[in-house]
Design an enzyme around this catalytic site. Structure first.
Site, PDB file in Angstrom:
ATOM      1  N   THR A 125      -6.776 -29.989 -25.184  1.00  0.00           N
ATOM      2  CA  THR A 125      -6.258 -30.757 -26.325  1.00  0.00           C
ATOM      3  C   THR A 125      -7.372 -31.018 -27.326  1.00  0.00           C
ATOM      4  OG1 THR A 125      -5.458 -32.950 -26.978  1.00  0.00           O
ATOM      5  CG2 THR A 125      -6.605 -32.836 -24.882  1.00  0.00           C
ATOM      6  N   ASP A 126      -6.988 -31.250 -28.584  1.00  0.00           N
ATOM      7  CA  ASP A 126      -8.012 -31.580 -29.595  1.00  0.00           C
ATOM      8  C   ASP A 126      -8.633 -32.952 -29.334  1.00  0.00           C
ATOM      9  OD1 ASP A 126      -5.938 -33.262 -30.451  1.00  0.00           O
ATOM     10  OD2 ASP A 126      -5.918 -32.535 -32.518  1.00  0.00           O
ATOM     11  N   GLU A 127      -7.986 -33.752 -28.471  1.00  0.00           N
ATOM     12  CA  GLU A 127      -8.540 -35.083 -28.185  1.00  0.00           C
ATOM     13  C   GLU A 127      -9.899 -35.008 -27.493  1.00  0.00           C
ATOM     14  OE1 GLU A 127      -6.421 -38.382 -27.082  1.00  0.00           O
ATOM     15  OE2 GLU A 127      -4.632 -37.850 -28.211  1.00  0.00           O
ATOM     16  N   TYR A 149      -7.158 -40.564 -21.001  1.00  0.00           N
ATOM     17  CA  TYR A 149      -6.420 -39.292 -21.054  1.00  0.00           C
ATOM     18  C   TYR A 149      -7.340 -38.181 -21.559  1.00  0.00           C
ATOM     19  CZ  TYR A 149      -3.748 -35.595 -23.333  1.00  0.00           C
ATOM     20  OH  TYR A 149      -3.304 -34.366 -23.752  1.00  0.00           O
ATOM     21  N   LYS A 153      -8.703 -34.782 -19.622  1.00  0.00           N
ATOM     22  CA  LYS A 153      -8.472 -33.420 -20.134  1.00  0.00           C
ATOM     23  C   LYS A 153      -9.811 -32.701 -20.383  1.00  0.00           C
ATOM     24  CE  LYS A 153      -5.048 -31.699 -21.123  1.00  0.00           C
ATOM     25  NZ  LYS A 153      -4.071 -30.900 -20.360  1.00  0.00           N
TER      26      LYS A 153
HETATM   27  P1  NAD Z   1       4.872 -33.873 -21.219  1.00  0.00           P
HETATM   28  O1  NAD Z   1       4.377 -35.208 -20.788  1.00  0.00           O
HETATM   29  O2  NAD Z   1       6.083 -33.783 -22.070  1.00  0.00           O
HETATM   30  O3  NAD Z   1       5.143 -32.946 -19.937  1.00  0.00           O
HETATM   31  C1  NAD Z   1       4.253 -32.903 -18.853  1.00  0.00           C
HETATM   32  C2  NAD Z   1       4.969 -32.181 -17.712  1.00  0.00           C
HETATM   33  O4  NAD Z   1       4.070 -32.070 -16.608  1.00  0.00           O
HETATM   34  C3  NAD Z   1       6.213 -32.919 -17.210  1.00  0.00           C
HETATM   35  O5  NAD Z   1       7.279 -32.020 -17.041  1.00  0.00           O
HETATM   36  C4  NAD Z   1       5.772 -33.494 -15.877  1.00  0.00           C
HETATM   37  O6  NAD Z   1       6.838 -33.648 -14.932  1.00  0.00           O
HETATM   38  C5  NAD Z   1       4.776 -32.434 -15.421  1.00  0.00           C
HETATM   39  N1  NAD Z   1       3.817 -32.962 -14.454  1.00  0.00           N
HETATM   40  C6  NAD Z   1       3.083 -34.111 -14.556  1.00  0.00           C
HETATM   41  N2  NAD Z   1       2.325 -34.264 -13.447  1.00  0.00           N
HETATM   42  C7  NAD Z   1       2.578 -33.191 -12.647  1.00  0.00           C
HETATM   43  C8  NAD Z   1       2.074 -32.779 -11.392  1.00  0.00           C
HETATM   44  N3  NAD Z   1       1.180 -33.520 -10.715  1.00  0.00           N
HETATM   45  N4  NAD Z   1       2.519 -31.627 -10.880  1.00  0.00           N
HETATM   46  C9  NAD Z   1       3.446 -30.870 -11.533  1.00  0.00           C
HETATM   47  N5  NAD Z   1       3.974 -31.220 -12.714  1.00  0.00           N
HETATM   48  C10 NAD Z   1       3.529 -32.361 -13.284  1.00  0.00           C
HETATM   49  O7  NAD Z   1       3.623 -33.182 -21.906  1.00  0.00           O
HETATM   50  P2  NAD Z   1       3.507 -32.209 -23.183  1.00  0.00           P
HETATM   51  O8  NAD Z   1       3.405 -33.035 -24.401  1.00  0.00           O
HETATM   52  O9  NAD Z   1       4.527 -31.154 -23.090  1.00  0.00           O
HETATM   53  O10 NAD Z   1       2.046 -31.596 -22.921  1.00  0.00           O
HETATM   54  C11 NAD Z   1       1.898 -30.420 -22.142  1.00  0.00           C
HETATM   55  C12 NAD Z   1       0.432 -30.052 -22.096  1.00  0.00           C
HETATM   56  O11 NAD Z   1      -0.069 -29.869 -23.426  1.00  0.00           O
HETATM   57  C13 NAD Z   1      -0.464 -31.116 -21.461  1.00  0.00           C
HETATM   58  O12 NAD Z   1      -1.457 -30.465 -20.714  1.00  0.00           O
HETATM   59  C14 NAD Z   1      -1.081 -31.834 -22.656  1.00  0.00           C
HETATM   60  O13 NAD Z   1      -2.329 -32.401 -22.316  1.00  0.00           O
HETATM   61  C15 NAD Z   1      -1.215 -30.672 -23.629  1.00  0.00           C
HETATM   62  N6  NAD Z   1      -1.208 -31.024 -25.061  1.00  0.00           N
HETATM   63  C16 NAD Z   1      -0.166 -31.744 -25.573  1.00  0.00           C
HETATM   64  C17 NAD Z   1      -0.126 -31.994 -26.955  1.00  0.00           C
HETATM   65  C18 NAD Z   1       1.011 -32.785 -27.569  1.00  0.00           C
HETATM   66  O14 NAD Z   1       0.922 -33.119 -28.749  1.00  0.00           O
HETATM   67  N7  NAD Z   1       2.085 -33.086 -26.871  1.00  0.00           N
HETATM   68  C19 NAD Z   1      -1.160 -31.507 -27.776  1.00  0.00           C
HETATM   69  C20 NAD Z   1      -2.208 -30.796 -27.186  1.00  0.00           C
HETATM   70  C21 NAD Z   1      -2.221 -30.539 -25.834  1.00  0.00           C
HETATM   71  O1  DAU Z   2      -3.901 -34.641 -30.327  1.00  0.00           O
HETATM   72  C1  DAU Z   2      -3.243 -34.079 -29.237  1.00  0.00           C
HETATM   73  C2  DAU Z   2      -2.618 -35.176 -28.414  1.00  0.00           C
HETATM   74  O2  DAU Z   2      -1.516 -35.671 -29.184  1.00  0.00           O
HETATM   75  C3  DAU Z   2      -2.116 -34.710 -27.049  1.00  0.00           C
HETATM   76  O3  DAU Z   2      -3.201 -34.246 -26.298  1.00  0.00           O
HETATM   77  C4  DAU Z   2      -1.411 -35.867 -26.333  1.00  0.00           C
HETATM   78  O4  DAU Z   2      -0.867 -35.422 -25.099  1.00  0.00           O
HETATM   79  C5  DAU Z   2      -0.281 -36.356 -27.215  1.00  0.00           C
HETATM   80  O5  DAU Z   2       0.314 -37.490 -26.627  1.00  0.00           O
HETATM   81  C6  DAU Z   2      -0.812 -36.725 -28.599  1.00  0.00           C
HETATM   82  O6  DAU Z   2      -1.657 -37.908 -28.526  1.00  0.00           O
HETATM   83  P1  DAU Z   2      -1.604 -39.043 -29.648  1.00  0.00           P
HETATM   84  O7  DAU Z   2      -2.128 -40.285 -29.079  1.00  0.00           O
HETATM   85  O8  DAU Z   2      -2.195 -38.566 -30.936  1.00  0.00           O
HETATM   86  O9  DAU Z   2       0.015 -39.112 -29.870  1.00  0.00           O
HETATM   87  P2  DAU Z   2       0.963 -40.370 -30.079  1.00  0.00           P
HETATM   88  O10 DAU Z   2       2.282 -39.794 -30.478  1.00  0.00           O
HETATM   89  O11 DAU Z   2       0.911 -41.320 -28.958  1.00  0.00           O
HETATM   90  O12 DAU Z   2       0.328 -41.097 -31.339  1.00  0.00           O
HETATM   91  C7  DAU Z   2       0.216 -40.426 -32.596  1.00  0.00           C
HETATM   92  C8  DAU Z   2      -0.393 -41.427 -33.574  1.00  0.00           C
HETATM   93  O13 DAU Z   2       0.574 -42.489 -33.801  1.00  0.00           O
HETATM   94  C9  DAU Z   2      -1.633 -42.097 -33.062  1.00  0.00           C
HETATM   95  O14 DAU Z   2      -2.535 -42.293 -34.145  1.00  0.00           O
HETATM   96  C10 DAU Z   2      -1.153 -43.438 -32.542  1.00  0.00           C
HETATM   97  C11 DAU Z   2       0.022 -43.755 -33.448  1.00  0.00           C
HETATM   98  N1  DAU Z   2       1.095 -44.537 -32.827  1.00  0.00           N
HETATM   99  C12 DAU Z   2       1.612 -44.100 -31.639  1.00  0.00           C
HETATM  100  C13 DAU Z   2       2.612 -44.796 -31.008  1.00  0.00           C
HETATM  101  C14 DAU Z   2       3.167 -44.337 -29.679  1.00  0.00           C
HETATM  102  C15 DAU Z   2       1.590 -45.684 -33.447  1.00  0.00           C
HETATM  103  O15 DAU Z   2       1.151 -46.056 -34.539  1.00  0.00           O
HETATM  104  N2  DAU Z   2       2.587 -46.354 -32.820  1.00  0.00           N
HETATM  105  C16 DAU Z   2       3.109 -45.983 -31.622  1.00  0.00           C
HETATM  106  O16 DAU Z   2       4.013 -46.690 -31.116  1.00  0.00           O
END
Ligand code: NAD
Ligand code: DAU
Length: 337
Positions: A125-127, A149, A153
């Site tokens: 992730t970019d985080e 988190y 990662k």
């Molecule tokens: P999500 O939370 O929607 O889904 C995560 C999935 O992983 C779920 O289906 C959950 O049941 C499964 N899981 C969790 N723990 C597990 C375990 N121990 N064994 C097997 N399965 C398990 O997440 P997402 O947003 O789809 O993210 C997917 C991947 O992409 C993650 O690795 C996350 O770090 C990465 N990522 C997400 C974002 C984003 O913006 N959502 C951005 C960059 C990277």
């Molecule tokens: O950048 C990639 C990441 O993006 C992924 O690795 C993570 O899995 C994914 O959850 C996401 O993380 P963020 O923390 O950026 O996403 P979130 O949607 O939680 O928050 C986006 C922005 O909005 C952040 O600046 C926090 C803000 N926010 C979030 C929530 C949930 C609010 O202002 N209010 C809220 O209630």
């Protein structure tokens, strides 16, 4: 047939990727391994029940008895499974270490003994770069994760690299920016704000609302991963960013506008501890392989709002029927306003 293992395929990005992969590659046979945590939804893959090239296995990536044989039978592994919500990691980090770090270790260790494996995509992730006040993060930049988190990662990201450096496991590491699109669990800002706005409930905006995220449509993410499975170089890391840097306040106004709801629904609440101010990715390395995002943000956001408006059947049972969701929501927001 190419045997592909997708971990976390019942989650948001994973389920979009499984659907994308089966459509794009008639010669791929996909196994989804997912524990079905609160964020994993079996219904995200329900339409694939009976599909001749898809099978679902419920299990924990950190359990070698289930996970290792699946890795050892695969040619391609795409490892999405993770605990993913920053706010939850700030409440309790144990599950993040279990899945994101230890689970990744179990899969990588199995990959050492996978005779046909040609690509193990570690979804990072970019985080991991931490907050970027100006400019854009490049793959060679120092990692400075600033919440549990992001740190879990970053651990997995470097562990994956170490398995390439030490054992030549063919790892490709991807660092994507914030994804948006259908089937994202309504705890993340975009689906939370859309569904609250539909119900005319407050949109809890952290701090001054000026934190910036770079939004990537999940379809563009899937296409990037597909390309990297074919053309990514083992041991290399690739940023995947949408190029849509938007402040949270601006994003919130756009969502309200699309749903014809008033700005008075915005509720400024206490900031997230250690809230990273800005993420921004330099995607030049991936672009040299021929990828660029195809979804304009206004179009993608409009389509996402439409999806939630038309799919209340998907999110209402989570928000209203799940005691665990309500308990999380109260704990997260009740005393923030
Ligand atoms: P999500 O939370 O929607 O889904 C995560 C999935 O992983 C779920 O289906 C959950 O049941 C499964 N899981 C969790 N723990 C597990 C375990 N121990 N064994 C097997 N399965 C398990 O997440 P997402 O947003 O789809 O993210 C997917 C991947 O992409 C993650 O690795 C996350 O770090 C990465 N990522 C997400 C974002 C984003 O913006 N959502 C951005 C960059 C990277
Ligand atoms: O950048 C990639 C990441 O993006 C992924 O690795 C993570 O899995 C994914 O959850 C996401 O993380 P963020 O923390 O950026 O996403 P979130 O949607 O939680 O928050 C986006 C922005 O909005 C952040 O600046 C926090 C803000 N926010 C979030 C929530 C949930 C609010 O202002 N209010 C809220 O209630």
């Amino acid at each position: 047939m190419v045997d592909v293992l997708v971990t976390g395929g019942a989650g948001f990005i994973g389920s979009n990727f499984v659907h994308y992969a089966l459509d794009a590659h008639p010669d791929w046979r996909v196994t989804t391994l997912d524990k079905l945590t609160y964020a994993g939804r079996r219904e995200n893959l329900q339409d694939l029940d009976g599909h001749p090239r898809h099978r679902f296995v419920r299990g924990d990536v950190a359990d070698p008895a289930v996970a290792s044989p699946l890795v050892q039978g695969a040619e391609v592994v795409v490892h999405f499974a993770a605990e993913t919500h920053v706010d939850r990691s700030l409440m309790s980090a144990g599950e993040f270490i279990h899945t994101d770090v230890h689970g990744t270790f179990v899969l990588l260790d199995a990959a050492r003994e996978a005779p046909r494996l040609r690509c193990f995509v570690q979804i990072s992730t970019d985080e991991v770069y931490g907050s970027v006040p100006e400019g854009a993060s490049r793959e060679t930049d120092e990692l400075r994760p600033r919440n549990p988190y992001a740190a879990s990662k970053a651990g997995a990201d470097r562990l994956a690299y170490s398995y390439w450096a030490s054992y030549r496991v063919p790892v490709v590491i991807t660092r994507a920016s914030n994804n948006y699109g259908p089937r994202q669990y309504p705890e993340k800002s975009i689906p939370l704000f859309i569904t609250n706005a539909i119900d005319e409930r407050p949109l809890p905006l952290y701090g001054d609302g000026l934190n910036v995220r770079d939004w990537l449509h999940v379809d563009d993410h899937c296409r990037a991963l597909d390309l990297l499975i074919e053309r990514g170089r083992s041991g290399e890391t690739y940023n995947i960013g949408g190029g849509n840097d938007v402040a949270n306040l601006d994003l919130t106004h756009r969502i309200l506008h699309l749903l014809d709801r008033p700005a008075s629904l915005i509720e400024p609440v206490a900031d997230r501890p250690g809230h990273d101010r800005r993420y921004c990715l330099d995607t030049a390395k991936l672009r040299t392989l021929g990828w660029e995002p195809q979804t304009a943000f206004e179009i993608g956001l409009g389509a996402t709002v439409d999806w939630y408006a038309k799919n209340e059947r998907w999110w209402r049972p989570i928000k209203e029927g799940s005691e665990a969701y309500r308990a999380y929501y109260d704990r997260q927001y009740a005393r923030r306003g």
